[in-house]
Design a protein around this motif. Structure first.
Motif, PDB file in Angstrom:
ATOM      1  N   GLU A 125       0.852  -1.186   0.000  1.00  0.00           N
ATOM      2  CA  GLU A 125       0.000   0.000   0.000  1.00  0.00           C
ATOM      3  C   GLU A 125       0.887   1.234   0.000  1.00  0.00           C
ATOM      4  O   GLU A 125       2.064   1.178   0.378  1.00  0.00           O
ATOM      5  CB  GLU A 125      -0.898   0.028   1.234  1.00  0.00           C
ATOM      6  N   VAL A 126       0.341   2.384  -0.414  1.00  0.00           N
ATOM      7  CA  VAL A 126       1.098   3.628  -0.394  1.00  0.00           C
ATOM      8  C   VAL A 126       0.395   4.630   0.504  1.00  0.00           C
ATOM      9  O   VAL A 126      -0.832   4.728   0.515  1.00  0.00           O
ATOM     10  CB  VAL A 126       1.269   4.221  -1.815  1.00  0.00           C
ATOM     11  N   GLU A 127       1.183   5.326   1.335  1.00  0.00           N
ATOM     12  CA  GLU A 127       0.701   6.409   2.167  1.00  0.00           C
ATOM     13  C   GLU A 127       1.619   7.600   1.928  1.00  0.00           C
ATOM     14  O   GLU A 127       2.646   7.476   1.248  1.00  0.00           O
ATOM     15  CB  GLU A 127       0.688   6.001   3.645  1.00  0.00           C
ATOM     16  N   LEU A 128       1.264   8.757   2.491  1.00  0.00           N
ATOM     17  CA  LEU A 128       2.034   9.973   2.236  1.00  0.00           C
ATOM     18  C   LEU A 128       3.493   9.767   2.645  1.00  0.00           C
ATOM     19  O   LEU A 128       3.813   9.585   3.811  1.00  0.00           O
ATOM     20  CB  LEU A 128       1.448  11.156   3.008  1.00  0.00           C
ATOM     21  N   GLY A 129       4.380   9.752   1.659  1.00  0.00           N
ATOM     22  CA  GLY A 129       5.807   9.670   1.907  1.00  0.00           C
ATOM     23  C   GLY A 129       6.345   8.284   2.218  1.00  0.00           C
ATOM     24  O   GLY A 129       7.509   8.160   2.583  1.00  0.00           O
ATOM     25  N   LYS A 130       5.535   7.219   2.066  1.00  0.00           N
ATOM     26  CA  LYS A 130       6.052   5.896   2.404  1.00  0.00           C
ATOM     27  C   LYS A 130       5.272   4.791   1.694  1.00  0.00           C
ATOM     28  O   LYS A 130       4.116   4.958   1.317  1.00  0.00           O
ATOM     29  CB  LYS A 130       6.010   5.665   3.913  1.00  0.00           C
ATOM     30  N   MET A 131       5.952   3.647   1.526  1.00  0.00           N
ATOM     31  CA  MET A 131       5.312   2.430   1.039  1.00  0.00           C
ATOM     32  C   MET A 131       5.131   1.486   2.220  1.00  0.00           C
ATOM     33  O   MET A 131       5.997   1.377   3.081  1.00  0.00           O
ATOM     34  CB  MET A 131       6.153   1.749  -0.042  1.00  0.00           C
ATOM     35  N   PHE A 165      22.108  -3.383   5.030  1.00  0.00           N
ATOM     36  CA  PHE A 165      20.886  -3.243   4.265  1.00  0.00           C
ATOM     37  C   PHE A 165      21.096  -2.172   3.195  1.00  0.00           C
ATOM     38  O   PHE A 165      21.880  -1.242   3.386  1.00  0.00           O
ATOM     39  CB  PHE A 165      19.716  -2.814   5.163  1.00  0.00           C
ATOM     40  N   ALA A 166      20.381  -2.310   2.092  1.00  0.00           N
ATOM     41  CA  ALA A 166      20.399  -1.285   1.047  1.00  0.00           C
ATOM     42  C   ALA A 166      18.969  -1.022   0.614  1.00  0.00           C
ATOM     43  O   ALA A 166      18.107  -1.901   0.672  1.00  0.00           O
ATOM     44  CB  ALA A 166      21.242  -1.726  -0.150  1.00  0.00           C
ATOM     45  N   LEU A 167      18.721   0.223   0.197  1.00  0.00           N
ATOM     46  CA  LEU A 167      17.383   0.631  -0.229  1.00  0.00           C
ATOM     47  C   LEU A 167      17.534   1.396  -1.533  1.00  0.00           C
ATOM     48  O   LEU A 167      18.237   2.404  -1.588  1.00  0.00           O
ATOM     49  CB  LEU A 167      16.750   1.512   0.847  1.00  0.00           C
ATOM     50  N   ILE A 201       5.293  -9.555  13.234  1.00  0.00           N
ATOM     51  CA  ILE A 201       5.347  -8.288  12.495  1.00  0.00           C
ATOM     52  C   ILE A 201       4.011  -8.027  11.817  1.00  0.00           C
ATOM     53  O   ILE A 201       3.476  -8.896  11.123  1.00  0.00           O
ATOM     54  CB  ILE A 201       6.477  -8.318  11.446  1.00  0.00           C
ATOM     55  N   GLU A 202       3.468  -6.836  11.993  1.00  0.00           N
ATOM     56  CA  GLU A 202       2.228  -6.439  11.337  1.00  0.00           C
ATOM     57  C   GLU A 202       2.500  -5.898   9.935  1.00  0.00           C
ATOM     58  O   GLU A 202       1.877  -6.290   8.964  1.00  0.00           O
ATOM     59  CB  GLU A 202       1.505  -5.380  12.169  1.00  0.00           C
ATOM     60  N   LYS A 203       3.472  -4.972   9.840  1.00  0.00           N
ATOM     61  CA  LYS A 203       3.764  -4.363   8.544  1.00  0.00           C
ATOM     62  C   LYS A 203       5.156  -3.749   8.565  1.00  0.00           C
ATOM     63  O   LYS A 203       5.764  -3.577   9.625  1.00  0.00           O
ATOM     64  CB  LYS A 203       2.730  -3.283   8.202  1.00  0.00           C
ATOM     65  N   ILE A 204       5.660  -3.420   7.369  1.00  0.00           N
ATOM     66  CA  ILE A 204       6.940  -2.734   7.211  1.00  0.00           C
ATOM     67  C   ILE A 204       6.693  -1.467   6.407  1.00  0.00           C
ATOM     68  O   ILE A 204       6.057  -1.511   5.356  1.00  0.00           O
ATOM     69  CB  ILE A 204       7.965  -3.625   6.492  1.00  0.00           C
ATOM     70  N   GLU A 205       7.187  -0.340   6.916  1.00  0.00           N
ATOM     71  CA  GLU A 205       7.044   0.944   6.234  1.00  0.00           C
ATOM     72  C   GLU A 205       8.400   1.374   5.685  1.00  0.00           C
ATOM     73  O   GLU A 205       9.392   1.378   6.416  1.00  0.00           O
ATOM     74  CB  GLU A 205       6.509   2.007   7.200  1.00  0.00           C
ATOM     75  N   ILE A 206       8.438   1.721   4.397  1.00  0.00           N
ATOM     76  CA  ILE A 206       9.677   2.146   3.748  1.00  0.00           C
ATOM     77  C   ILE A 206       9.573   3.626   3.411  1.00  0.00           C
ATOM     78  O   ILE A 206       8.676   4.040   2.681  1.00  0.00           O
ATOM     79  CB  ILE A 206       9.934   1.323   2.477  1.00  0.00           C
ATOM     80  N   MET A 207      10.477   4.429   3.978  1.00  0.00           N
ATOM     81  CA  MET A 207      10.495   5.882   3.764  1.00  0.00           C
ATOM     82  C   MET A 207      11.854   6.272   3.189  1.00  0.00           C
ATOM     83  O   MET A 207      12.855   6.263   3.906  1.00  0.00           O
ATOM     84  CB  MET A 207      10.241   6.625   5.079  1.00  0.00           C
ATOM     85  N   THR A 208      11.895   6.594   1.912  1.00  0.00           N
ATOM     86  CA  THR A 208      13.162   6.992   1.300  1.00  0.00           C
ATOM     87  C   THR A 208      13.470   8.473   1.513  1.00  0.00           C
ATOM     88  O   THR A 208      14.618   8.883   1.403  1.00  0.00           O
ATOM     89  CB  THR A 208      13.152   6.688  -0.208  1.00  0.00           C
ATOM     90  N   PHE A 222      14.573   5.255   5.721  1.00  0.00           N
ATOM     91  CA  PHE A 222      14.187   4.501   6.910  1.00  0.00           C
ATOM     92  C   PHE A 222      13.380   3.266   6.522  1.00  0.00           C
ATOM     93  O   PHE A 222      12.589   3.289   5.585  1.00  0.00           O
ATOM     94  CB  PHE A 222      13.323   5.349   7.844  1.00  0.00           C
ATOM     95  N   ILE A 223      13.567   2.196   7.284  1.00  0.00           N
ATOM     96  CA  ILE A 223      12.696   1.018   7.240  1.00  0.00           C
ATOM     97  C   ILE A 223      12.106   0.867   8.634  1.00  0.00           C
ATOM     98  O   ILE A 223      12.838   0.626   9.596  1.00  0.00           O
ATOM     99  CB  ILE A 223      13.469  -0.253   6.841  1.00  0.00           C
ATOM    100  N   ASN A 224      10.794   1.046   8.753  1.00  0.00           N
ATOM    101  CA  ASN A 224      10.118   0.974  10.039  1.00  0.00           C
ATOM    102  C   ASN A 224       9.364  -0.347  10.140  1.00  0.00           C
ATOM    103  O   ASN A 224       8.464  -0.620   9.351  1.00  0.00           O
ATOM    104  CB  ASN A 224       9.153   2.146  10.208  1.00  0.00           C
ATOM    105  N   ILE A 225       9.732  -1.179  11.127  1.00  0.00           N
ATOM    106  CA  ILE A 225       9.085  -2.467  11.341  1.00  0.00           C
ATOM    107  C   ILE A 225       8.049  -2.301  12.449  1.00  0.00           C
ATOM    108  O   ILE A 225       8.401  -2.006  13.594  1.00  0.00           O
ATOM    109  CB  ILE A 225      10.115  -3.546  11.701  1.00  0.00           C
ATOM    110  N   VAL A 226       6.785  -2.468  12.092  1.00  0.00           N
ATOM    111  CA  VAL A 226       5.681  -2.282  13.043  1.00  0.00           C
ATOM    112  C   VAL A 226       5.240  -3.649  13.551  1.00  0.00           C
ATOM    113  O   VAL A 226       4.807  -4.500  12.775  1.00  0.00           O
ATOM    114  CB  VAL A 226       4.493  -1.551  12.381  1.00  0.00           C
ATOM    115  N   MET A 227       5.372  -3.843  14.860  1.00  0.00           N
ATOM    116  CA  MET A 227       5.026  -5.121  15.465  1.00  0.00           C
ATOM    117  C   MET A 227       3.530  -5.198  15.740  1.00  0.00           C
ATOM    118  O   MET A 227       2.841  -4.184  15.881  1.00  0.00           O
ATOM    119  CB  MET A 227       5.803  -5.311  16.767  1.00  0.00           C
ATOM    120  N   LYS A 228       3.032  -6.423  15.818  1.00  0.00           N
ATOM    121  CA  LYS A 228       1.619  -6.621  16.145  1.00  0.00           C
ATOM    122  C   LYS A 228       1.369  -6.219  17.593  1.00  0.00           C
ATOM    123  O   LYS A 228       2.213  -6.400  18.462  1.00  0.00           O
ATOM    124  CB  LYS A 228       1.221  -8.081  15.950  1.00  0.00           C
TER     125      LYS A 228
END
Length: 804
Positions: A125-131, A165-167, A201-208, A222-228
């Motif tokens: 999914e896409v949100e403002l400034g992140k995948m 890690f690389a992005l 893990i619930e989701k991963i947010e990628i913010m370049t 940033f890679i944000n790992i959101v836990m359940k």
């Protein structure tokens, strides 16, 4: 005639007015004034209650009904577990946009039995400034680690050989956990993610291009790992068990608990993991000096076992109506025991050929504990002050014992060398952070903040040699270094709703850094005192209900990690070892990005320019000793153009697929052996996930991944890929059972080769695992509506500063 013309103009006016398009916005809330997620919103005609248009609320309870003709309407809202609720009848005539009063849903007291509705979120999914990658939607991720999940994420490259890690083809990635970043060593981050169950893990947010409120560190993003988690009132929990086998056994378990009352909420989690595995590492190099040429090949087999423990415990207490006090303790303990056997063969054009057998025993233990105090006060609606104070302690103990047996080229034994190396690295940090946000009006929101980070590290390395049966300290590799670093930061940003379709955010961050590194031999080996401004800008425009454009710009910095600067050494063989580099400089990055989304189709293009790029493990050769050292070094400049396309395809009611394609072009310019080097390369990464929904609540998932060669300074990572298969059986309230086989064809190994411009040839491969068989079982209990308070800590952005 005049009367007829006037009549015609009147008809045109009425016709034009009736064709005008209007927009209706509002919010659905519950009896506690909280937004109701995924509530149905129906626009009805009051004459016959016929349906005109429908919508579903977002995660905060808001909805929008666009492209509505003028007329009289009413709104009906409902959700399972709540009674239907209606608005008053209203008219759309003059205003292009109508803001409705909140509609309140009350719990339905006449429910006869619980109804379970299951919905599968899209993988991307896409949100403002992140995948956003919804990990819980992936079957093959169950029973795996967070590292395995990141490796399959769009645009993310995981290097298991050097734990980075690389992005978008760039290093300098910052990893957050629930928006929290603790200043932990990169090796510790990697170990934490290696032992973290993907089922949690619930989701991963990628913010370049992160906004100004985040630290400016990390040129790739940033890679944000959101836990359940769970929350409103009541108790809930999740238990997960997994087991598997690859080159060794894999075991894992975790439990998450949350209990929430009106004024106090407590939560905690614990997970255990065990991994046994065998790693193969082969390399080959050729080089020439004025005296002779050398060909060297090495084959290493590493057998290791890694038990790990991770824990979190927290509490939130409402002191008053507007004030919340939070306490949090978290930590981990990861231990690696490894035995390695390395066979090396050195063939010389003049000197006698040499064979070396190296036996290595290694213990690498990481432990960490963090304490956080958080205070949040809401002055009035839209004005919130948040204060955080964190204290973090890390400790790394690494001990390696080497036995080097030398032979002549024909196998005749020569001599035996015994060495041992001990490295102790304690790290202590204090982090204080103050954030203030306010709604200036309905369309403008401001954020301000200050932060201070105070770090202290000691790197104590002792190298010993066995001489005539006695251990003696060897001065060549023994070192002691202490490093202090203070970072002061302040930021401000504005979020503005320019129109019903356009939003803008602009921010400016200032950071001042003071770094001081000393060794026993030299005080102030690194002494830097510098400040930088980091602007950021975001613009989002909604073309219509299904099409959105976004644009962003940001400037960032990647500071060298503590151990990249500190002196240390790890041997691969007597003539190849890894070390730090005290002269390395920070990387400065400017990035611009454009994104387009149409429903679930996402497309983005990003350009970035980097100066003084930090590249890990760059090979340098000492021709006098024939010793190759792998260390971090700076590349002068790098330009990157990266694009990403993600799109789902529903082939039938039972077959869906999600596809992701990332492509990038890079050009680097630097000095290599006093010669100017300029190279460019095109690369791409593709992964596809096929989901088959079968009868009796069975689901099958087949996924494939491929990444082309990547520039890494003086050498290239070569292509690699893998195929995974997973099967899931949903037993409803009895839980979920999943089976998977990952890297079916064993094609996930890493391979590398030096560039054409290098003064010597260096190639190799790193095979970290064979195909992996896994089984996992997940069971949820208690009130599934319980959710703990979401907040970040003061050290939420301190990561990646030490590596090993």
């Amino acid at each position: 005639m005049k009367l007829a013309a006037l009549h015609l103009l009147g008809l045109l006016a009425v016709s034009t007015s009736s064709l005008a398009q209007f927009s209706i916005k509002g919010r659905i809330i519950d009896q506690e004034n909280s937004g109701v997620t995924f509530a149905n919103v129906l626009l009805l005609s009051p004459a016959d209650s016929s349906l005109v248009k429908g919508a579903v609320t977002d995660d905060k309870g808001y909805y929008t009904l666009a492209n509505v003709k003028q007329g009289q309407y009413m709104i009906q809202s409902y959700l399972i577990g709540y009674a239907k609720s209606y608005s008053d009848v209203f008219s759309l005539r003059d205003n292009k946009q109508l803001a409705m009063r909140d509609i309140v849903l009350s719990e339905d007291s006449e429910q006869l039995e619980e109804v379970v509705v299951k919905a599968q979120k899209p993988l991307y999914e896409v949100e403002l400034g992140k995948m956003v990658i919804n990990v819980s939607s992936s079957i093959t991720s169950s029973g795996q680690s967070a590292i395995d999940v990141l490796e399959k994420s769009p645009g993310v490259t995981v290097n298991r050989q050097d734990n980075t890690f690389a992005l978008g083809g760039k290093n300098g990635v910052i990893v957050l956990m629930n928006g929290k970043r603790s200043r932990m060593p990169l090796e510790a981050v990697y170990q934490l993610l290696s032992s973290l169950n993907a089922g949690d893990i619930e989701k991963i947010e990628i913010m370049t291009v992160p906004p100004a409120k985040y630290d400016a560190d990390g040129d790739a993003g940033f890679i944000n790992i959101v836990m359940k988690s769970g929350g409103n009132t009541g108790t809930n929990g999740t238990v997960m068990l997994n087991a598997g086998y690859a080159t060794g056994p894999r075991l894992g378990s975790s439990i998450n608990l949350s209990h929430q009352r009106e004024k106090i909420g407590v939560y905690g989690s614990y997970s255990f993991g065990y991994r046994g595995r065998q790693v193969l590492w082969d390399n080959y190099r050729e080089n020439e000096t004025d005296l002779e040429s050398t060909k060297a090949s090495t084959e290493a087999v590493r057998d290791g076992k890694r038990p790990s423990h991770n824990y979190t415990a927290g509490m939130d207490y409402s002191i008053g109506t507007n004030t919340i006090l939070g306490l949090l303790v978290s930590g981990y303990d990861n231990r690696l025991d490894r035995q390695a056997n390395t066979d090396s063969e050195f063939n010389y054009s003049v000197s006698e050929d040499t064979l070396i057998n190296l036996d290595v025993g290694e213990k690498d233990n990481w432990s960490h504990i963090m304490g956080n105090v958080n205070l949040q006060h809401t002055f009035n609606k839209g004005q919130v002050l948040t204060a955080n104070l964190d204290y973090l302690v890390y400790d790394n103990y690494n001990r390696q014992e080497y036995a080097n047996q030398y032979y002549e080229g024909d196998g005749t034994p020569l001599n035996l060398e015994e060495n041992r190396l001990t490295k102790e690295t304690p790290i202590n940090l204090w982090v204080g952070k103050l954030d203030y946000s306010m709604d200036i009006n309905k369309k403008i929101k401001a954020e301000l903040g200050v932060k201070g980070t105070f770090s202290a590290l000691v790197n104590d390395v002792v190298f010993e040699e066995k001489v005539n049966g006695d251990w003696q300290i060897g001065s060549a590799f023994t070192s002691y270094a202490d490093l202090t670093e203070d970072v002061y930061a302040a930021y401000g940003s504005l979020n503005v709703e320019l129109s019903s379709k356009t939003n803008m955010s602009a921010g400016l961050r200032y950071e001042h850094t003071m770094t001081y590194l000393s060794t026993v031999d030299e005080s102030g080996l690194v002494d830097r005192n510098y400040g930088n401004y980091f602007p950021s800008f975001f613009l989002s425009h909604k073309l219509n209900e299904h099409n959105t454009l976004q644009f962003s710009y940001g400037r960032r910095i990647t500071r060298p990690s503590f151990n990249q600067m500190a002196p240390w050494v790890i041997f691969h063989d007597p003539y190849t070892y890894f070390s730090g580099n005290a002269s390395i400089y920070p990387t400065m990055t400017n990035s611009v990005k454009a994104e387009y989304s149409r429903k679930s189709v996402l497309f983005s293009v990003q350009y970035s320019h980097d100066d003084n790029v930090i590249m890990r493990f760059q090979p340098t050769l000492d021709p006098a000793t024939n010793v190759m050292v792998l260390t971090s070094d700076n590349i002068d400049t790098r330009k990157t153009v990266a694009s990403n396309l993600s799109f789902p395809i529903a082939l039938s009611m039972w077959w869906e697929m999600q596809n992701n394609i990332s492509a990038n072009w890079q050009m680097i310019e630097t000095q290599l052996s006093d010669q100017k080097m300029k190279r460019s390369q095109f690369g791409f990464q593709a992964n596809t996930t096929q989901i088959f929904m079968l009868p009796a609540d069975f689901t099958v998932e087949l996924s494939g991944f491929y990444v082309s060669p990547i520039i890494n300074g003086y050498f290239n990572w070569l292509s690699r890929g893998f195929v995974n298969l997973g099967v899931q059986k949903d037993f409803g309230s009895a839980g979920t059972l999943r089976f998977s086989c990952n890297d079916i064809f064993e094609t996930g190994q890493y391979r590398w080769r030096t560039t054409e411009d290098a003064t010597f040839n260096f190639t190799g491969r790193y095979k970290y695992e064979k195909r992996i068989f896994l089984a996992s079982y997940t069971y949820q209990f208690g009130n599934n509506k319980v959710q703990k308070r979401k907040r970040s800590v003061g050290s939420s952005e301190e990561m990646r500063r030490v590596d090993n």
